[in-house]
Scaffold this motif. Structure first.
Motif, PDB file in Angstrom:
ATOM      1  N   ALA A 217      87.421  38.995  49.687  1.00  0.00           N
ATOM      2  CA  ALA A 217      88.156  39.527  50.334  1.00  0.00           C
ATOM      3  C   ALA A 217      87.391  39.224  51.747  1.00  0.00           C
ATOM      4  O   ALA A 217      87.867  39.345  53.380  1.00  0.00           O
ATOM      5  CB  ALA A 217      86.852  40.508  50.097  1.00  0.00           C
ATOM      6  N   ARG A 218      86.351  38.336  51.865  1.00  0.00           N
ATOM      7  CA  ARG A 218      85.667  36.861  53.045  1.00  0.00           C
ATOM      8  C   ARG A 218      86.770  36.993  54.051  1.00  0.00           C
ATOM      9  O   ARG A 218      87.200  36.820  55.374  1.00  0.00           O
ATOM     10  CB  ARG A 218      84.963  36.463  53.180  1.00  0.00           C
ATOM     11  N   LEU A 219      88.162  36.287  53.450  1.00  0.00           N
ATOM     12  CA  LEU A 219      90.227  36.064  54.048  1.00  0.00           C
ATOM     13  C   LEU A 219      89.722  37.035  54.429  1.00  0.00           C
ATOM     14  O   LEU A 219      91.050  37.013  55.507  1.00  0.00           O
ATOM     15  CB  LEU A 219      90.515  35.303  52.887  1.00  0.00           C
ATOM     16  N   LEU A 220      90.211  38.562  53.989  1.00  0.00           N
ATOM     17  CA  LEU A 220      91.075  39.295  54.288  1.00  0.00           C
ATOM     18  C   LEU A 220      89.682  40.539  55.885  1.00  0.00           C
ATOM     19  O   LEU A 220      91.142  41.201  56.309  1.00  0.00           O
ATOM     20  CB  LEU A 220      91.291  40.084  52.950  1.00  0.00           C
ATOM     21  N   THR A 221      89.463  39.769  56.005  1.00  0.00           N
ATOM     22  CA  THR A 221      88.526  40.236  56.978  1.00  0.00           C
ATOM     23  C   THR A 221      87.312  39.760  56.824  1.00  0.00           C
ATOM     24  O   THR A 221      86.834  39.341  57.204  1.00  0.00           O
ATOM     25  CB  THR A 221      88.184  41.928  56.756  1.00  0.00           C
ATOM     26  N   ASP A 222      86.237  40.330  58.858  1.00  0.00           N
ATOM     27  CA  ASP A 222      86.179  40.186  59.712  1.00  0.00           C
ATOM     28  C   ASP A 222      84.747  41.143  59.282  1.00  0.00           C
ATOM     29  O   ASP A 222      83.405  40.482  59.784  1.00  0.00           O
ATOM     30  CB  ASP A 222      86.347  40.040  60.835  1.00  0.00           C
ATOM     31  N   ARG A 223      84.703  42.144  58.829  1.00  0.00           N
ATOM     32  CA  ARG A 223      83.759  43.315  58.390  1.00  0.00           C
ATOM     33  C   ARG A 223      83.303  42.974  57.727  1.00  0.00           C
ATOM     34  O   ARG A 223      84.028  43.297  56.540  1.00  0.00           O
ATOM     35  CB  ARG A 223      84.673  44.866  58.714  1.00  0.00           C
ATOM     36  N   LEU A 224      81.724  43.237  57.322  1.00  0.00           N
ATOM     37  CA  LEU A 224      81.112  43.183  56.503  1.00  0.00           C
ATOM     38  C   LEU A 224      81.388  44.382  55.546  1.00  0.00           C
ATOM     39  O   LEU A 224      81.316  44.186  54.257  1.00  0.00           O
ATOM     40  CB  LEU A 224      79.805  42.674  56.573  1.00  0.00           C
ATOM     41  N   GLY A 255      88.505  34.212  30.514  1.00  0.00           N
ATOM     42  CA  GLY A 255      89.704  32.961  31.105  1.00  0.00           C
ATOM     43  C   GLY A 255      90.906  33.264  31.732  1.00  0.00           C
ATOM     44  O   GLY A 255      90.875  33.595  32.614  1.00  0.00           O
ATOM     45  N   THR A 256      91.375  34.692  31.157  1.00  0.00           N
ATOM     46  CA  THR A 256      92.056  35.101  31.930  1.00  0.00           C
ATOM     47  C   THR A 256      92.101  36.198  33.314  1.00  0.00           C
ATOM     48  O   THR A 256      92.822  36.322  34.079  1.00  0.00           O
ATOM     49  CB  THR A 256      93.079  36.247  30.811  1.00  0.00           C
ATOM     50  N   ILE A 257      90.517  36.803  32.610  1.00  0.00           N
ATOM     51  CA  ILE A 257      90.876  37.326  33.899  1.00  0.00           C
ATOM     52  C   ILE A 257      90.313  36.601  34.941  1.00  0.00           C
ATOM     53  O   ILE A 257      90.020  36.821  36.395  1.00  0.00           O
ATOM     54  CB  ILE A 257      88.622  38.243  33.493  1.00  0.00           C
ATOM     55  N   VAL A 258      89.853  34.994  34.945  1.00  0.00           N
ATOM     56  CA  VAL A 258      89.096  34.338  36.197  1.00  0.00           C
ATOM     57  C   VAL A 258      89.911  33.513  36.377  1.00  0.00           C
ATOM     58  O   VAL A 258      90.418  33.868  37.382  1.00  0.00           O
ATOM     59  CB  VAL A 258      88.206  33.321  35.490  1.00  0.00           C
ATOM     60  N   LEU A 259      91.712  33.811  35.688  1.00  0.00           N
ATOM     61  CA  LEU A 259      92.430  32.742  36.541  1.00  0.00           C
ATOM     62  C   LEU A 259      93.272  33.692  37.225  1.00  0.00           C
ATOM     63  O   LEU A 259      94.215  33.880  38.433  1.00  0.00           O
ATOM     64  CB  LEU A 259      93.732  32.692  34.810  1.00  0.00           C
ATOM     65  N   VAL A 260      92.691  35.873  36.793  1.00  0.00           N
ATOM     66  CA  VAL A 260      94.208  36.513  37.738  1.00  0.00           C
ATOM     67  C   VAL A 260      92.827  36.361  39.348  1.00  0.00           C
ATOM     68  O   VAL A 260      93.535  36.324  40.088  1.00  0.00           O
ATOM     69  CB  VAL A 260      93.195  38.154  36.972  1.00  0.00           C
ATOM     70  N   LEU A 261      92.186  36.054  39.137  1.00  0.00           N
ATOM     71  CA  LEU A 261      91.082  36.843  40.133  1.00  0.00           C
ATOM     72  C   LEU A 261      90.977  35.002  41.018  1.00  0.00           C
ATOM     73  O   LEU A 261      90.949  35.358  42.503  1.00  0.00           O
ATOM     74  CB  LEU A 261      89.563  36.662  39.729  1.00  0.00           C
ATOM     75  N   ALA A 264      94.630  35.802  43.168  1.00  0.00           N
ATOM     76  CA  ALA A 264      94.343  36.952  43.852  1.00  0.00           C
ATOM     77  C   ALA A 264      93.960  35.822  45.017  1.00  0.00           C
ATOM     78  O   ALA A 264      93.799  36.606  46.210  1.00  0.00           O
ATOM     79  CB  ALA A 264      93.099  37.908  43.050  1.00  0.00           C
ATOM     80  N   PHE A 265      92.858  35.295  44.791  1.00  0.00           N
ATOM     81  CA  PHE A 265      92.232  33.929  46.006  1.00  0.00           C
ATOM     82  C   PHE A 265      93.360  32.839  46.882  1.00  0.00           C
ATOM     83  O   PHE A 265      93.186  33.039  47.924  1.00  0.00           O
ATOM     84  CB  PHE A 265      91.212  33.682  45.179  1.00  0.00           C
ATOM     85  N   LEU A 266      94.091  32.444  45.614  1.00  0.00           N
ATOM     86  CA  LEU A 266      94.961  31.566  46.396  1.00  0.00           C
ATOM     87  C   LEU A 266      96.091  32.564  47.110  1.00  0.00           C
ATOM     88  O   LEU A 266      96.358  32.084  48.316  1.00  0.00           O
ATOM     89  CB  LEU A 266      96.339  31.304  45.153  1.00  0.00           C
ATOM     90  N   VAL A 267      96.168  33.915  46.886  1.00  0.00           N
ATOM     91  CA  VAL A 267      97.594  34.551  47.320  1.00  0.00           C
ATOM     92  C   VAL A 267      96.394  34.901  48.921  1.00  0.00           C
ATOM     93  O   VAL A 267      97.447  34.938  49.640  1.00  0.00           O
ATOM     94  CB  VAL A 267      97.705  35.660  46.569  1.00  0.00           C
ATOM     95  N   VAL A 271      98.925  33.629  52.515  1.00  0.00           N
ATOM     96  CA  VAL A 271      98.998  35.110  53.395  1.00  0.00           C
ATOM     97  C   VAL A 271      97.865  35.632  53.893  1.00  0.00           C
ATOM     98  O   VAL A 271      98.269  36.942  54.541  1.00  0.00           O
ATOM     99  CB  VAL A 271     100.225  35.843  52.813  1.00  0.00           C
ATOM    100  N   ALA A 272      96.837  35.543  54.053  1.00  0.00           N
ATOM    101  CA  ALA A 272      96.174  36.901  54.872  1.00  0.00           C
ATOM    102  C   ALA A 272      96.558  36.749  56.303  1.00  0.00           C
ATOM    103  O   ALA A 272      96.325  35.899  56.726  1.00  0.00           O
ATOM    104  CB  ALA A 272      94.300  35.852  54.899  1.00  0.00           C
ATOM    105  N   PRO A 273      96.108  38.121  56.815  1.00  0.00           N
ATOM    106  CA  PRO A 273      96.250  38.147  57.992  1.00  0.00           C
ATOM    107  C   PRO A 273      95.941  37.199  59.237  1.00  0.00           C
ATOM    108  O   PRO A 273      96.634  36.676  60.538  1.00  0.00           O
ATOM    109  CB  PRO A 273      96.149  40.022  58.583  1.00  0.00           C
ATOM    110  N   ARG A 274      94.387  37.005  59.243  1.00  0.00           N
ATOM    111  CA  ARG A 274      93.703  36.199  59.964  1.00  0.00           C
ATOM    112  C   ARG A 274      93.366  35.356  60.097  1.00  0.00           C
ATOM    113  O   ARG A 274      93.986  33.698  60.686  1.00  0.00           O
ATOM    114  CB  ARG A 274      92.809  36.763  60.719  1.00  0.00           C
ATOM    115  N   HIS A 275      93.219  34.658  58.784  1.00  0.00           N
ATOM    116  CA  HIS A 275      92.129  33.254  58.560  1.00  0.00           C
ATOM    117  C   HIS A 275      93.690  32.602  56.557  1.00  0.00           C
ATOM    118  O   HIS A 275      93.127  31.590  56.136  1.00  0.00           O
ATOM    119  CB  HIS A 275      91.164  33.821  57.335  1.00  0.00           C
TER     120      HIS A 275
END
Length: 300
Positions: A217-224, A255-261, A264-267, A271-275
């Motif tokens: 989420a931090r990569l996707l927005t600057d608003r807390l 392990g599966t949930i962590v891999l999905v997380l 999502a972080f790698l995506v 491709v995050a719009p600013r960062h």
């Protein structure tokens, strides 16, 4: 691969009652950890999340050996360790990470020794460390829901001062805020978030549930405020997808949930719009500028 409709059918199958329970706990845990994790990421204290995850282990082990409530045992153990870390970190002689390192290793070792005294401890240890779809008793659902709501309510009440302490401790002291008290509050909230998550995702992997959604989420927005909405959504969706994939292909749920997380972080990192990597040209925004944006959004 199992279709979503087939998975829904399994969720509604009365012979598979453990599956919707596991899904409910995973989603509730992800929401709570997603919000608490925003403070963990803002403060740069991922290590405390790992420490607390290990600190709850002796309480879980004792509760298991005496056939008590695992959540209560984990809360008592985790809160006690969190208080000790907060107290020992205030002297200034030792850095916070040094104190955390001593306590979480000792707590985890104590948990291993305790649970080794229980019959069939190897299987129980694996369940505690890596999570289990069938590991959530009916009575724990209500407790997990109540603890989760309590954590979110406390965060709502102490949001502004907690953010101030997390972003600028010296300014917080200048404003007259009791920094030690808010440190203790955050440690306890992290403990509660970890305890309600550990039965599904496991003691070793629960740190990812605290850090990955908030970091994404931090990569996707600057608003807390936006970050604190996006983070639990990412966590909840990842938990749902993780359990679906785990159930379909008979994989370890934690392990599966962590891999999905992680996916999502790698995506978001790409491709995050600013960062995101693709959006960046030249250099990243200055750290001071980002901090200023966060402080501004926190007080709005």
């Amino acid at each position: 691969m199992m279709s979503p409709l087939d998975f829904l059918g399994d969720l509604l199958n009365p012979d598979l009652r453990f599956l919707p329970k596991a899904l409910a706990v995973a989603v509730m845990s992800s929401v709570v950890c997603g919000v608490v994790g925003c403070h963990v990421v803002l403060r740069g204290m991922a290590f405390i999340g790992d420490a607390v995850a290990h600190a709850v282990f002796p309480g879980l082990a004792i509760a298991f050996v005496v056939s008590g409530n695992l959540i209560v045992g984990g809360i008592v153990s985790g809160v006690l360790t969190a208080v000790l870390i907060a107290v020992f970190s205030q002297g200034g002689r030792l850095r916070e990470d040094s104190v955390i390192g001593v306590f979480f290793v000792a707590a985890f070792a104590l948990g291993v020794v305790i649970i080794s005294r229980a019959p069939g401890y190897a299987g129980s240890l694996q369940q505690f460390l890596f999570g289990s779809l069938a590991g959530v008793p009916d009575r724990d659902l209500v407790v997990i829901g109540a603890v989760g709501l309590l954590v979110l309510a406390v965060l709502l009440v102490v949001h502004h001062p907690l953010v101030t302490v997390s972003l600028d401790r010296e300014m917080a002291r200048a404003l007259g805020l009791p920094v030690f008290v808010y440190d203790l509050v955050l440690y306890v909230l992290v403990t509660l978030a970890v305890v309600i998550s550990v039965q599904t995702i496991g003691n070793v992997l629960v740190l990812a549930l605290l850090v990955a959604p908030a970091a994404t989420a931090r990569l996707l927005t600057d608003r807390l405020v936006v970050m604190m909405v996006v983070s639990p959504v990412i966590g909840a969706v990842s938990a749902l997808v993780g359990i679906y994939v785990s159930w379909t292909w008979d994989l370890p749920v934690g392990g599966t949930i962590v891999l999905v997380l992680a996916a999502a972080f790698l995506v978001a990192w790409l491709v995050a719009p600013r960062h995101g990597l693709l959006a960046r040209s030249g250099r990243l925004p200055a750290a001071d500028d980002e901090r200023a944006v966060l402080v501004t959004s926190a007080v709005q």
